[in-house]
Design a protein around this motif. Structure first.
Motif, PDB file in Angstrom:
ATOM      1  N   GLN A 120       3.784   3.672   3.125  1.00  0.00           N
ATOM      2  CA  GLN A 120       4.895   4.270   2.373  1.00  0.00           C
ATOM      3  C   GLN A 120       4.488   5.688   1.991  1.00  0.00           C
ATOM      4  O   GLN A 120       3.292   6.004   1.939  1.00  0.00           O
ATOM      5  CB  GLN A 120       5.232   3.466   1.115  1.00  0.00           C
ATOM      6  CG  GLN A 120       4.102   3.354   0.108  1.00  0.00           C
ATOM      7  CD  GLN A 120       4.520   2.673  -1.197  1.00  0.00           C
ATOM      8  OE1 GLN A 120       5.456   3.092  -1.856  1.00  0.00           O
ATOM      9  NE2 GLN A 120       3.813   1.607  -1.536  1.00  0.00           N
ATOM     10  N   PRO A 121       5.471   6.565   1.748  1.00  0.00           N
ATOM     11  CA  PRO A 121       5.100   7.924   1.365  1.00  0.00           C
ATOM     12  C   PRO A 121       4.564   7.974  -0.063  1.00  0.00           C
ATOM     13  O   PRO A 121       4.708   7.006  -0.814  1.00  0.00           O
ATOM     14  CB  PRO A 121       6.415   8.706   1.458  1.00  0.00           C
ATOM     15  CG  PRO A 121       7.479   7.695   1.297  1.00  0.00           C
ATOM     16  CD  PRO A 121       6.939   6.392   1.802  1.00  0.00           C
ATOM     17  N   LEU A 122       3.951   9.094  -0.406  1.00  0.00           N
ATOM     18  CA  LEU A 122       3.606   9.357  -1.791  1.00  0.00           C
ATOM     19  C   LEU A 122       4.893   9.688  -2.543  1.00  0.00           C
ATOM     20  O   LEU A 122       5.889  10.103  -1.931  1.00  0.00           O
ATOM     21  CB  LEU A 122       2.626  10.522  -1.878  1.00  0.00           C
ATOM     22  CG  LEU A 122       1.280  10.310  -1.175  1.00  0.00           C
ATOM     23  CD1 LEU A 122       0.469  11.600  -1.172  1.00  0.00           C
ATOM     24  CD2 LEU A 122       0.490   9.188  -1.843  1.00  0.00           C
ATOM     25  N   GLY A 123       4.866   9.499  -3.859  1.00  0.00           N
ATOM     26  CA  GLY A 123       6.048   9.801  -4.668  1.00  0.00           C
ATOM     27  C   GLY A 123       5.858  11.089  -5.443  1.00  0.00           C
ATOM     28  O   GLY A 123       6.049  12.166  -4.917  1.00  0.00           O
ATOM     29  N   THR A 124       5.414  10.938  -6.693  1.00  0.00           N
ATOM     30  CA  THR A 124       5.228  12.123  -7.524  1.00  0.00           C
ATOM     31  C   THR A 124       3.785  12.208  -7.998  1.00  0.00           C
ATOM     32  O   THR A 124       3.021  11.251  -7.876  1.00  0.00           O
ATOM     33  CB  THR A 124       6.122  12.067  -8.778  1.00  0.00           C
ATOM     34  OG1 THR A 124       5.757  10.924  -9.537  1.00  0.00           O
ATOM     35  CG2 THR A 124       7.584  11.982  -8.415  1.00  0.00           C
TER      36      THR A 124
ATOM     37  N   GLU B 134      -6.191  18.854 -12.451  1.00  0.00           N
ATOM     38  CA  GLU B 134      -6.320  17.409 -12.572  1.00  0.00           C
ATOM     39  C   GLU B 134      -4.996  16.842 -12.104  1.00  0.00           C
ATOM     40  O   GLU B 134      -3.934  17.302 -12.541  1.00  0.00           O
ATOM     41  CB  GLU B 134      -6.597  17.025 -14.035  1.00  0.00           C
ATOM     42  CG  GLU B 134      -6.998  15.583 -14.208  1.00  0.00           C
ATOM     43  CD  GLU B 134      -6.095  14.811 -15.145  1.00  0.00           C
ATOM     44  OE1 GLU B 134      -6.587  13.927 -15.820  1.00  0.00           O
ATOM     45  OE2 GLU B 134      -4.873  15.090 -15.182  1.00  0.00           O
ATOM     46  N   ARG B 135      -5.047  15.897 -11.184  1.00  0.00           N
ATOM     47  CA  ARG B 135      -3.795  15.437 -10.570  1.00  0.00           C
ATOM     48  C   ARG B 135      -3.823  13.927 -10.368  1.00  0.00           C
ATOM     49  O   ARG B 135      -4.725  13.390  -9.743  1.00  0.00           O
ATOM     50  CB  ARG B 135      -3.636  16.132  -9.212  1.00  0.00           C
ATOM     51  CG  ARG B 135      -2.331  15.854  -8.518  1.00  0.00           C
ATOM     52  CD  ARG B 135      -2.226  16.665  -7.229  1.00  0.00           C
ATOM     53  NE  ARG B 135      -3.277  16.306  -6.293  1.00  0.00           N
ATOM     54  CZ  ARG B 135      -3.612  17.015  -5.204  1.00  0.00           C
ATOM     55  NH1 ARG B 135      -2.982  18.131  -4.925  1.00  0.00           N
ATOM     56  NH2 ARG B 135      -4.568  16.606  -4.403  1.00  0.00           N
ATOM     57  N   LEU B 136      -2.825  13.253 -10.897  1.00  0.00           N
ATOM     58  CA  LEU B 136      -2.674  11.808 -10.701  1.00  0.00           C
ATOM     59  C   LEU B 136      -1.482  11.586  -9.770  1.00  0.00           C
ATOM     60  O   LEU B 136      -0.350  11.933 -10.106  1.00  0.00           O
ATOM     61  CB  LEU B 136      -2.437  11.100 -12.037  1.00  0.00           C
ATOM     62  CG  LEU B 136      -2.238   9.590 -11.942  1.00  0.00           C
ATOM     63  CD1 LEU B 136      -3.521   8.884 -11.491  1.00  0.00           C
ATOM     64  CD2 LEU B 136      -1.773   9.004 -13.289  1.00  0.00           C
ATOM     65  N   THR B 137      -1.767  11.016  -8.610  1.00  0.00           N
ATOM     66  CA  THR B 137      -0.716  10.852  -7.593  1.00  0.00           C
ATOM     67  C   THR B 137      -0.297   9.397  -7.482  1.00  0.00           C
ATOM     68  O   THR B 137      -1.137   8.493  -7.470  1.00  0.00           O
ATOM     69  CB  THR B 137      -1.236  11.379  -6.238  1.00  0.00           C
ATOM     70  OG1 THR B 137      -1.613  12.750  -6.392  1.00  0.00           O
ATOM     71  CG2 THR B 137      -0.161  11.281  -5.168  1.00  0.00           C
ATOM     72  N   HIS B 138       1.013   9.209  -7.388  1.00  0.00           N
ATOM     73  CA  HIS B 138       1.596   7.875  -7.290  1.00  0.00           C
ATOM     74  C   HIS B 138       2.163   7.653  -5.891  1.00  0.00           C
ATOM     75  O   HIS B 138       2.632   8.602  -5.252  1.00  0.00           O
ATOM     76  CB  HIS B 138       2.763   7.724  -8.281  1.00  0.00           C
ATOM     77  CG  HIS B 138       2.398   8.031  -9.706  1.00  0.00           C
ATOM     78  ND1 HIS B 138       2.256   7.045 -10.645  1.00  0.00           N
ATOM     79  CD2 HIS B 138       2.146   9.205 -10.328  1.00  0.00           C
ATOM     80  CE1 HIS B 138       1.938   7.605 -11.812  1.00  0.00           C
ATOM     81  NE2 HIS B 138       1.868   8.913 -11.641  1.00  0.00           N
ATOM     82  N   LEU B 139       2.174   6.417  -5.437  1.00  0.00           N
ATOM     83  CA  LEU B 139       2.938   6.076  -4.231  1.00  0.00           C
ATOM     84  C   LEU B 139       4.431   6.142  -4.566  1.00  0.00           C
ATOM     85  O   LEU B 139       4.816   6.204  -5.739  1.00  0.00           O
ATOM     86  CB  LEU B 139       2.578   4.663  -3.755  1.00  0.00           C
ATOM     87  CG  LEU B 139       1.155   4.471  -3.217  1.00  0.00           C
ATOM     88  CD1 LEU B 139       0.920   2.995  -2.890  1.00  0.00           C
ATOM     89  CD2 LEU B 139       0.921   5.331  -1.976  1.00  0.00           C
TER      90      LEU B 139
END
Lengths: 253, 253
Positions: free
Chosen positions: A179-183, A213-218
């Protein structure tokens, strides 16, 4: 009398800063063909100021590592400063593909039991393991950033079998997760390089770094990738657009 | 043997950086009630590492000006680091209204014939004058940023009669222009403070600054406000969200 001299010095420093800011923008946007800046006398005419002020402005830019100055040669652009898009969530190789090849040197890759703040950010139960990855990232052979990455185990562990030297994590994660990344939520800061980071990035101690600093969600909302990225301040800019009104809001009442 | 020692030092430095990054985030997000960090021994347990590594991590944060360390008192948060929203175009007082009062000291305000790069960016004919404004901006009495601003004359000149000490330019411009602001293009960089900027901002020479260049347009699209802003790196963060797909684009094929 002394007071006047102080004011004069301040005025010239202020004026040099103005000139430096405008030249910096032209340099960053490739405004000097062949990387050659005009002669001091020409710049003094263009900015309607003294050659001393121009010299002081060019010194500021040299101290930032943006230009080099050689007798007989004049002032030349020292190194390209690359634009990282702030308009969309992109990996480094994706955002810089027009500028050259990104290569990643994996310094560490291991399964760890993360400290509590990492577990908390990634929504994991205490004791759940994560993949910890440390990469030195270079563009066209020059160090650009040092990235510390914590990945949720189910999407992180398959990376042990992937080509991390030549690929962004983002693209690999999307393939693994199906699935793609979200935000992503990100925080930007300017910090001075500590001695060890400076050595890794090939930059002087104390050099200004752009820290992300980056938190990536699906796309399904699950947080999977927590990164701490130190970019060399002399090699990278972030560029974006902002709108005054949120899209949902009404414009001017 | 010496090689091993080097590796060990690197490993501890890497580990200290990891711990420092996680503590930095907790500090920035107000994660330590009363601004008091736990004792070294407790942090060593939490991060499953040695006290030496914790001490090295706290030293990194002290060098950034984030914490202070006193014998008998322990480690305390030195100064709040304020969040500047990256999700919307906002003036400083607007974005920080929850954190205190922004006061602007006007260092310079004058009509000038701008250098060519400024005329070009603002879409002005050569020779058209602009208002040049230089402000030192403070929050709760502490210097936060030094702003250099070029304003198109028709919206800039009425500012001579306004209270610039207590108001954001953005809000005043909207009243003067009779329309809201539209969008802004911005470039973010990390730079080291030159001596004069450092003196104005009350920060050490070479301190990391977050530098923003921003061109702001009215809602009708006309560019009116070109700014060069130097934020103290130890006082401000930029925060935002990014999306993987543009809204216009299809998600995952």
């Amino acid at each position: 009398m002394e007071r006047m001299a102080l004011d004069d010095r301040r005025r010239r420093a202020d004026r040099a800063r103005q000139v430096a800011d405008l030249l910096r923008r032209q340099i960053i946007h490739g405004g000097f063909p062949g990387g050659q800046l005009p002669l001091e006398a020409a710049l003094a005419r263009e900015f309607d100021t003294s050659r001393n002020t121009v010299r002081q402005a060019l010194d500021l830019l040299r101290e930032e590592g943006l230009v080099e100055r050689c007798p007989g040669v004049g002032t030349t652009v020292a190194a390209e400063k690359y634009p990282h898009g702030l308009h969309r969530l992109l990996g480094l190789a994706e955002t810089l593909h027009e500028h050259g090849r990104v290569v990643n040197q994996v310094r560490t890759m291991t399964l760890i039991e993360p400290p509590a703040p990492v577990s908390h950010r990634l929504g994991l139960a205490p004791g759940e393991q994560v993949v910890y990855l440390e990469r030195l990232r270079s563009l066209n052979g020059l160090p650009l950033s040092l990235d510390l990455t914590y990945l949720v185990r189910d999407v992180g562990e398959p990376l042990f079998d992937e080509d991390l030297a030549g690929n962004d994590i983002f693209v690999l994660l999307e393939t693994i997760a199906g699935q793609p990344l979200g935000t992503a939520e990100l925080t930007l800061e300017a910090v001075n390089a500590d001695p060890h980071t400076a050595a890794a990035l090939g930059t002087p101690r104390g050099a200004a770094l752009l820290m992300v600093e980056r938190l990536t969600h699906l796309a399904d909302g699950r947080p999977v990738d927590l990164e701490f990225i130190r970019f060399r301040g002399d090699r990278l800019t972030m560029r974006g657009h902002l709108r005054r009104t949120e899209k949902e809001e009404q414009a001017w009442p």
